[in-house]
Design an enzyme around this catalytic site. Sequence first.
Site, PDB file in Angstrom:
ATOM      1  N   ASP A 101       1.020  -1.162   0.026  1.00 22.90           N
ATOM      2  CA  ASP A 101      -0.164  -0.005  -0.052  1.00 22.90           C
ATOM      3  C   ASP A 101       1.001   1.289   0.129  1.00 22.90           C
ATOM      4  O   ASP A 101       2.093   0.921   0.096  1.00 22.90           O
ATOM      5  CB  ASP A 101      -0.716  -0.012   1.139  1.00 22.90           C
ATOM      6  CG  ASP A 101      -2.131   0.842   1.106  1.00 22.90           C
ATOM      7  OD1 ASP A 101      -2.129   1.798   0.353  1.00 22.90           O
ATOM      8  OD2 ASP A 101      -2.935   0.390   1.906  1.00 22.90           O
ATOM      9  N   ASP A 161      -0.054   5.009   1.394  1.00 23.09           N
ATOM     10  CA  ASP A 161      -0.376   5.882   2.456  1.00 23.09           C
ATOM     11  C   ASP A 161      -0.110   5.277   3.827  1.00 23.09           C
ATOM     12  O   ASP A 161      -1.053   4.234   3.995  1.00 23.09           O
ATOM     13  CB  ASP A 161      -1.570   6.505   1.988  1.00 23.09           C
ATOM     14  CG  ASP A 161      -1.633   7.584   1.125  1.00 23.09           C
ATOM     15  OD1 ASP A 161      -0.937   8.592   1.180  1.00 23.09           O
ATOM     16  OD2 ASP A 161      -2.138   7.386   0.165  1.00 23.09           O
TER      17      ASP A 161
HETATM   18  O1  LIG Z   1      -6.287   2.548   0.130  1.00 21.91           O
HETATM   19  P1  LIG Z   1      -5.241   3.490   0.426  1.00 21.91           P
HETATM   20  O2  LIG Z   1      -4.006   3.068  -0.547  1.00 21.91           O
HETATM   21  O3  LIG Z   1      -4.642   3.339   1.959  1.00 21.91           O
HETATM   22  O4  LIG Z   1      -5.592   5.024   0.228  1.00 21.91           O
HETATM   23  C1  LIG Z   1      -6.501   5.660   0.996  1.00 21.91           C
HETATM   24  C2  LIG Z   1      -6.547   7.014   1.133  1.00 21.91           C
HETATM   25  O5  LIG Z   1      -4.953   7.349   1.351  1.00 21.91           O
HETATM   26  C3  LIG Z   1      -4.820   8.746   1.068  1.00 21.91           C
HETATM   27  O6  LIG Z   1      -5.326   9.290   2.462  1.00 21.91           O
HETATM   28  C4  LIG Z   1      -4.759   9.072   3.702  1.00 21.91           C
HETATM   29  O7  LIG Z   1      -3.342   9.642   3.504  1.00 21.91           O
HETATM   30  C5  LIG Z   1      -3.341  10.936   3.500  1.00 21.91           C
HETATM   31  C6  LIG Z   1      -1.746  11.493   3.621  1.00 21.91           C
HETATM   32  O8  LIG Z   1      -1.087  10.955   4.537  1.00 21.91           O
HETATM   33  C7  LIG Z   1      -4.037  11.615   4.907  1.00 21.91           C
HETATM   34  O9  LIG Z   1      -4.178  12.807   4.865  1.00 21.91           O
HETATM   35  C8  LIG Z   1      -5.504  10.825   4.864  1.00 21.91           C
HETATM   36  O10 LIG Z   1      -6.058  11.283   5.927  1.00 21.91           O
HETATM   37  C9  LIG Z   1      -5.501   9.443   4.749  1.00 21.91           C
HETATM   38  O11 LIG Z   1      -6.738   8.834   4.639  1.00 21.91           O
HETATM   39  C10 LIG Z   1      -5.401   9.424  -0.151  1.00 21.91           C
HETATM   40  O12 LIG Z   1      -5.069  10.842   0.014  1.00 21.91           O
HETATM   41  C11 LIG Z   1      -6.852   9.160  -0.235  1.00 21.91           C
HETATM   42  O13 LIG Z   1      -7.298   9.909  -1.591  1.00 21.91           O
HETATM   43  C12 LIG Z   1      -6.802   7.716  -0.143  1.00 21.91           C
HETATM   44  O14 LIG Z   1      -8.270   7.395  -0.367  1.00 21.91           O
END
Ligand SMILES: O=P(O)(O)OC[C@H]1O[C@H](O[C@H]2O[C@H](CO)[C@@H](O)[C@H](O)[C@H]2O)[C@H](O)[C@@H](O)[C@@H]1O
Length: 350
Positions: A119, A121
Amino acid sequence: MDTSTSSPVITDPLSISPPLLGSLTSNLMSFSVMSGGCSSPGMNVSASRRKIEEVLVNGLLDAMKSSSPRKKHNLAFGQVSPDEDPAYSAWMSKCPSALTSFKQIVANAQGRKIAVFLDYDGTLSPIVDDPDKAFMSPVMRAAVRNVAKYFPTAIVSGRSRKKVFEFVKLKELYYAGSHGMDIVTSVAEHNAEKCKEANLFQPASEFLPMIDEVSKSLLEVTNGIEGARVENNKFSVSVHYRNVAEKDWEVVARLVNEVLEAFPRLKVTNGRMVLEVRPVINWDKGKAVEFLLQSLGLNDSENVLRERNCGYGILVSQVPKDTEALYSLRDPSEVMGFLNSLVRWKKHSL
Ligand SMILES: O=P(O)(O)OC[C@H]1O[C@H](O[C@H]2O[C@H](CO)[C@@H](O)[C@H](O)[C@H]2O)[C@H](O)[C@@H](O)[C@@H]1O
């Protein structure tokens, strides 16, 4: 990723096993928000619809709250010893550290093929307030580059494939963006706009105009909410509430729910302080992993992940979570340690 996060896929010649690092399918709570209500005989239709809407909004709000652990729970890792935190130690006994279990993991991998699914993030980059600034460190990039020298390696992310490639910048990897709905099956084909069609798999391509439309609507309605942010991930849209005051979360849930009423073919799921709007199709990160395994010639059976019992899901989390993953890692620095160990092990076994 949420079947859990990312992890190595360990395969033997006749059977493959996929899992991932991160959490590929699932700690997500999923709510289908469909338009049009159903009314019970004798009930006032609009009252009945209002009731359904309330249930949906409350469900969404509950999911938002439960996926946003309070600070005291964040102490569970590192700052409070497991002995002092029964929830933590109970969870760790079910989902032990992939670092401390490393020997056991590689012992099972002997003689098998390994593929690594990561993954982005929270796995390769720390979670930060601004999604545009979730940068990967140069040492982490070097660790991933190294792993890819020895094992087929893919990033499976909720982000758009283009965005995740901008962050990772490694041409030697495979990428699946938009929660697995945008897959490139050839390395060195990642320049999102220039991929040859033959190397692309986009099971939700027909939803592209709809996603653009819903993205605009969500942007418009959340415009006045301080801290809210809409991110178009190509085949899905994220509505971030990480920077929204908790008292306004209900408004976010209500507005997202209202917008979704006009899009019965879209649903909303809940991630880390983010609501994710995506097509109602039978596809997710877990399926993307299977698809990639097949494309890589590693999947010689239709059986999957845990059913095959030959892959290892590793959840990257600082708090106990319900998960299908077999192991856990706390944060990106532990992920890096795990990847480096994998490379060292491989070098020694050559
Ligand atoms: O399914 P994933 O690959 O884990 O993606 C989920 C979301 O990831 C990102 O958001 C997450 O990380 C951000 C940066 O650290 C943080 O600000 C946010 O709160 C987290 O949810 C991405 O920006 C999203 O679009 C994805 O849905």
